[in-house]
Motif scaffolding. Structure first.
Motif, PDB file in Angstrom:
ATOM      1  N   ILE A 116     -14.942   1.506   1.000  1.00 40.22           N
ATOM      2  CA  ILE A 116     -13.674   1.979   1.978  1.00 40.22           C
ATOM      3  C   ILE A 116     -14.017   3.802   2.487  1.00 40.22           C
ATOM      4  O   ILE A 116     -14.282   4.069   3.500  1.00 40.22           O
ATOM      5  CB  ILE A 116     -12.769   1.601   2.179  1.00 40.22           C
ATOM      6  N   ASN A 117     -13.488   4.507   1.167  1.00 38.86           N
ATOM      7  CA  ASN A 117     -13.650   5.661   1.169  1.00 38.86           C
ATOM      8  C   ASN A 117     -14.871   6.309   1.373  1.00 38.86           C
ATOM      9  O   ASN A 117     -14.644   7.494   2.438  1.00 38.86           O
ATOM     10  CB  ASN A 117     -13.177   6.220   0.184  1.00 38.86           C
ATOM     11  N   LEU A 166       0.621  -1.045  -0.087  1.00 38.77           N
ATOM     12  CA  LEU A 166      -0.025   0.086  -0.146  1.00 38.77           C
ATOM     13  C   LEU A 166       0.665   1.239   0.037  1.00 38.77           C
ATOM     14  O   LEU A 166       1.883   1.126   1.048  1.00 38.77           O
ATOM     15  CB  LEU A 166      -0.993   0.170   1.190  1.00 38.77           C
ATOM     16  N   ALA A 171     -16.136  17.891   4.125  1.00 38.00           N
ATOM     17  CA  ALA A 171     -15.177  17.837   4.642  1.00 38.00           C
ATOM     18  C   ALA A 171     -14.835  19.034   5.382  1.00 38.00           C
ATOM     19  O   ALA A 171     -13.654  19.409   6.047  1.00 38.00           O
ATOM     20  CB  ALA A 171     -14.740  16.892   4.390  1.00 38.00           C
ATOM     21  N   PHE A 185      -3.472   0.490   7.183  1.00 43.74           N
ATOM     22  CA  PHE A 185      -3.753   1.583   6.843  1.00 43.74           C
ATOM     23  C   PHE A 185      -5.525   1.839   5.874  1.00 43.74           C
ATOM     24  O   PHE A 185      -5.907   3.295   6.758  1.00 43.74           O
ATOM     25  CB  PHE A 185      -3.413   1.629   5.602  1.00 43.74           C
ATOM     26  N   VAL A 186      -6.331   1.129   5.654  1.00 46.41           N
ATOM     27  CA  VAL A 186      -7.256   0.989   5.426  1.00 46.41           C
ATOM     28  C   VAL A 186      -8.680   1.154   6.771  1.00 46.41           C
ATOM     29  O   VAL A 186      -9.573   1.919   6.584  1.00 46.41           O
ATOM     30  CB  VAL A 186      -8.120  -0.499   3.905  1.00 46.41           C
ATOM     31  N   TRP A 239      -4.406   6.805  -2.360  1.00 42.52           N
ATOM     32  CA  TRP A 239      -4.143   5.840  -2.233  1.00 42.52           C
ATOM     33  C   TRP A 239      -3.934   4.496  -3.061  1.00 42.52           C
ATOM     34  O   TRP A 239      -4.899   4.264  -3.652  1.00 42.52           O
ATOM     35  CB  TRP A 239      -4.580   5.166  -0.744  1.00 42.52           C
ATOM     36  N   LEU A 250      -8.276  12.055   5.888  1.00 45.36           N
ATOM     37  CA  LEU A 250      -6.284  12.987   5.372  1.00 45.36           C
ATOM     38  C   LEU A 250      -6.543  14.606   6.812  1.00 45.36           C
ATOM     39  O   LEU A 250      -5.093  15.016   7.009  1.00 45.36           O
ATOM     40  CB  LEU A 250      -6.773  13.598   3.565  1.00 45.36           C
ATOM     41  N   LEU A 284     -12.368   8.201   3.776  1.00 47.21           N
ATOM     42  CA  LEU A 284     -11.183   9.071   3.492  1.00 47.21           C
ATOM     43  C   LEU A 284     -10.385  10.490   3.929  1.00 47.21           C
ATOM     44  O   LEU A 284      -9.563  10.922   4.523  1.00 47.21           O
ATOM     45  CB  LEU A 284     -10.624   8.706   2.166  1.00 47.21           C
ATOM     46  N   LEU A 285     -11.695  11.295   3.736  1.00 54.60           N
ATOM     47  CA  LEU A 285     -11.605  12.609   3.430  1.00 54.60           C
ATOM     48  C   LEU A 285     -11.468  13.145   5.199  1.00 54.60           C
ATOM     49  O   LEU A 285     -10.463  14.283   5.642  1.00 54.60           O
ATOM     50  CB  LEU A 285     -12.789  13.523   3.396  1.00 54.60           C
ATOM     51  N   HIS A 286     -11.483  12.476   5.943  1.00 55.74           N
ATOM     52  CA  HIS A 286     -11.649  12.738   7.566  1.00 55.74           C
ATOM     53  C   HIS A 286     -10.417  12.459   7.820  1.00 55.74           C
ATOM     54  O   HIS A 286      -9.331  12.622   9.027  1.00 55.74           O
ATOM     55  CB  HIS A 286     -13.090  12.540   8.319  1.00 55.74           C
ATOM     56  N   THR A 346     -15.163  10.553  -3.859  1.00 54.01           N
ATOM     57  CA  THR A 346     -14.306  10.850  -3.266  1.00 54.01           C
ATOM     58  C   THR A 346     -13.201  10.720  -2.924  1.00 54.01           C
ATOM     59  O   THR A 346     -12.075  11.863  -2.590  1.00 54.01           O
ATOM     60  CB  THR A 346     -14.775   9.688  -1.647  1.00 54.01           C
ATOM     61  N   TYR A 366     -14.848  -1.334  -4.559  1.00 57.47           N
ATOM     62  CA  TYR A 366     -14.174  -1.792  -3.278  1.00 57.47           C
ATOM     63  C   TYR A 366     -13.069  -0.565  -2.496  1.00 57.47           C
ATOM     64  O   TYR A 366     -14.083   0.312  -1.578  1.00 57.47           O
ATOM     65  CB  TYR A 366     -12.858  -2.623  -3.525  1.00 57.47           C
ATOM     66  N   ARG A 367     -12.327   0.107  -3.300  1.00 57.33           N
ATOM     67  CA  ARG A 367     -12.084   1.715  -2.580  1.00 57.33           C
ATOM     68  C   ARG A 367     -13.031   2.609  -2.677  1.00 57.33           C
ATOM     69  O   ARG A 367     -12.611   3.373  -1.417  1.00 57.33           O
ATOM     70  CB  ARG A 367     -10.686   1.975  -3.879  1.00 57.33           C
ATOM     71  N   ASN A 368     -14.189   2.709  -3.358  1.00 58.05           N
ATOM     72  CA  ASN A 368     -15.464   3.696  -3.200  1.00 58.05           C
ATOM     73  C   ASN A 368     -15.785   3.400  -1.536  1.00 58.05           C
ATOM     74  O   ASN A 368     -16.234   4.219  -1.036  1.00 58.05           O
ATOM     75  CB  ASN A 368     -16.278   3.175  -4.170  1.00 58.05           C
TER      76      ASN A 368
END
Lengths: 419, 161
Positions: free
Chosen positions: B92-93, A24, A49, B140-141, A154, B154, B150-152, A142, B88-90
């Motif tokens: 998680i994000n 990652l 946000a 990490f995830v 990422w 970051l 994700l935004l929070h 996002t 998948y990533r959406n």
């Protein structure tokens, strides 16, 4: 252990000497892209946000292409939201009606993608720029918002499938046939989470527009990205478009691949994908004669000049069959002007086609060519899922521009070589 | 809770058809969720229900509207044999739980009572008595999910302002 093209590009953008599959990383972005459907969701999340800064106004592109010229009030409101955001942050590469094109044809044309770069776009076909030797991949809204704010994304470093191309394409066979054949071989999840890395002497035989088509549909095999090596044709394409420095990346000689697929271009035939998956492929002669009601020639997959030339070659002096609607959508304003200068638009209109301003419209059943119940279309687009272009009982057959044009003339699926 | 079970290659066009993308309000998206493969889904789904599916769930379009629609319907999580990578990533994000577990996706039947522990990835089919282990998320995830997306995460790190 050696790295693939993709791994090398990602390592450089993560500030690492090397990376390996599964790792990652957080990579620096050269471009963050969104459209009129995905950017508004990103902007809403950005605002929600409490973010107030973007990383670089020159490295964000917003292209209004899906529902434009706006098809309804709600779409107009989404476009207005994107327009206001672009204005607020003085986004350099904002493309509205009149300048816009289908994003994945427009971005390379405007010189916004170059070899060795890392690009994310909130559109799954962002993988198109792999044709230029960039790592480019589709993400969600996002990710787009995060990319706009930070210039970072990422990634899980992908392993790769090497697709070795040999030989030379026969007449009436193009990049679309290559990529449909490949998806038919490995399946819609055949490259899931992986890169498709193209190699072999056959690459030199493929025009840039064919490479764009092939890289574009890497996602239809589940791939994270599709990527081509850089050669003289790539350099010719970039000349006059990209004036910033770029560096071609080659795979290490000892790069490790999960699998190798060899495709002899000389042996390919015009290929189509039947409903409802892009992997449901047949050669055109296996399904010739199947009646159709609509033909769509365009999209981020096949709306470029070479595509239009191949369609026009078939339609010159011929007529679209009675009972068939043929819609041609040059993907950018420049492509439209080139097509006009070459007399292609005249050929299309004389044949009885409707020629449209650039839009993604019909590809996703948005507007400009939605199907009715039980209708069947031959389309040069990229997806033939249930309900993609109309009601759930409508059907899409994916094909090349040559097959689509031949089918428009015949009124049924037809082999351009046998018209 | 109920189980909704689907096959392979459930694409984002059927999760939320493009004709509804002109209104990205999560409630509006939820009202059309899955309508092209399951007309009854949106009207019968309740908070805490689970979607179980085959391979390559969420393939096709990158539209984040797809996991948003499922989340907004109250779906607790999706358990699938595999997920298309953008879905998948959406997920998680936006902090929507998904579990990759081929064995569970195969074995769980509509009508089963299923419980899920997102911390450990343990899935229990209480009807059949079987226990399954989903692939755990990398740390990490987990960090992204724990931060609420994700935004929070970051923002918390100070890289997004």
């Amino acid at each position: 252990m050696g790295m693939t093209m993709t791994q090398k590009i990602l390592a450089r953008h993560a500030g690492l000497a090397s990376v390996e599959a599964g790792q990652l990383i957080e990579a620096r972005l050269d471009l963050v892209l969104g459209n009129d459907i995905t950017a508004p969701v990103a902007i809403t999340e950005f605002d929600k946000a409490g973010l107030t800064q973007i990383f670089d106004k020159d490295k964000i592109a917003i292209v209004l292409d899906h529902s434009v010229p706006c098809k309804d009030i709600k779409s107009a409101q989404l476009c207005a939201q994107a327009r206001a955001f672009a204005q607020r942050f003085d986004i350099t590469h904002f493309y509205d009606v009149g300048q816009m094109g289908v994003e994945h044809a427009l971005i390379p044309e405007k010189g916004l993608a170059a070899p060795g770069e890392v690009i994310i776009g909130a559109d799954s076909h962002t993988c198109t720029y792999g044709a230029l030797g960039a790592f480019s991949t589709g993400v969600g809204s996002t990710d787009m918002a995060a990319g706009m704010a930070t210039g970072l994304a990422w990634f899980k470093v992908p392993s790769a499938i090497r697709v070795t191309l040999t030989g030379k394409l026969p007449p009436y066979v193009s990049g679309k046939d290559v990529v449909l054949h490949l998806i038919g071989l490995i399946g819609v999840d055949g490259a899931l989470y992986k890169s498709l890395e193209f190699a072999g002497e056959g690459v030199a035989e493929l025009a840039m527009d064919d490479r764009f088509t092939i890289a574009n549909m890497a996602i239809e095999a589940g791939a994270k990205n599709g990527i081509f090596p850089v050669d003289d044709q790539t350099r010719d394409y970039l000349r006059g478009r990209v004036d910033r420095p770029w560096e071609a990346v080659e795979p290490d000689a000892d790069a490790v691949y999960d699998q190798e697929v060899v495709i002899d271009l000389s042996a390919l035939q015009p290929t189509v994908a039947l409903p409802h998956l892009p992997s449901n492929t047949k050669t055109v002669d296996e399904v010739a004669g199947l009646p159709i009601q609509q033909v769509v020639i365009g999209s981020c997959t096949n709306g470029r000049l070479k595509d239009l030339q191949e369609a026009a070659d078939i339609l010159r002096g011929r007529k679209v069959a009675k009972g068939v609607r043929c819609i041609v959508l040059p993907a950018t304003q420049q492509i439209m002007m080139d097509a006009m200068a070459q007399g292609l638009v005249q050929i299309f209109i004389e044949a009885g086609c409707a020629v449209s301003t650039p839009t993604c419209g019909p590809c996703l059943g948005g507007h400009m060519g939605v199907l009715s119940n039980g209708e069947r279309a031959v389309s040069t687009t990229n997806r033939n899922f249930v309900g993609r272009m109309g009601p759930t009982d409508s059907e899409i057959i994916l094909a090349s521009p040559a097959v689509a044009a031949a089918s428009a003339v015949a009124g049924c699926i037809a082999d351009p070589a046998k018209l | 809770m109920k189980i909704y079970k689907y096959g392979d290659n459930v694409d984002t066009d059927v999760i939320i058809p493009a004709r509804h993308l002109n209104n990205p309000d999560p409630k509006a998206l939820a009202s059309h969720c899955m309508e092209d493969i399951d007309e009854t889904f949106a009207s019968t789904v309740e908070h805490g229900d689970i979607v179980v599916a085959g391979a390559n769930f969420g393939c096709g379009s990158s539209r984040e509207h797809a996991p948003l629609a499922l989340k907004s319907c109250g779906v607790k999580c999706v358990i699938a044999k595999s997920f298309a990578r953008i879905f998948y990533r959406n997920s998680i994000n936006i902090g929507f739980p998904i579990l990759e577990c081929p064995e569970a996706a195969e074995a769980i039947a509509p009508g089963d009572a299923v419980s899920v522990d997102f911390q450990t990835g343990v899935i229990i089919d209480e009807t059949s008595g079987k226990t399954f282990q989903a692939a755990p998320f990398p740390a990490f995830v987990d960090g992204i999910i724990e931060a609420g997306g994700l935004l929070h995460s970051l923002k918390a790190r100070g890289v997004a302002k």
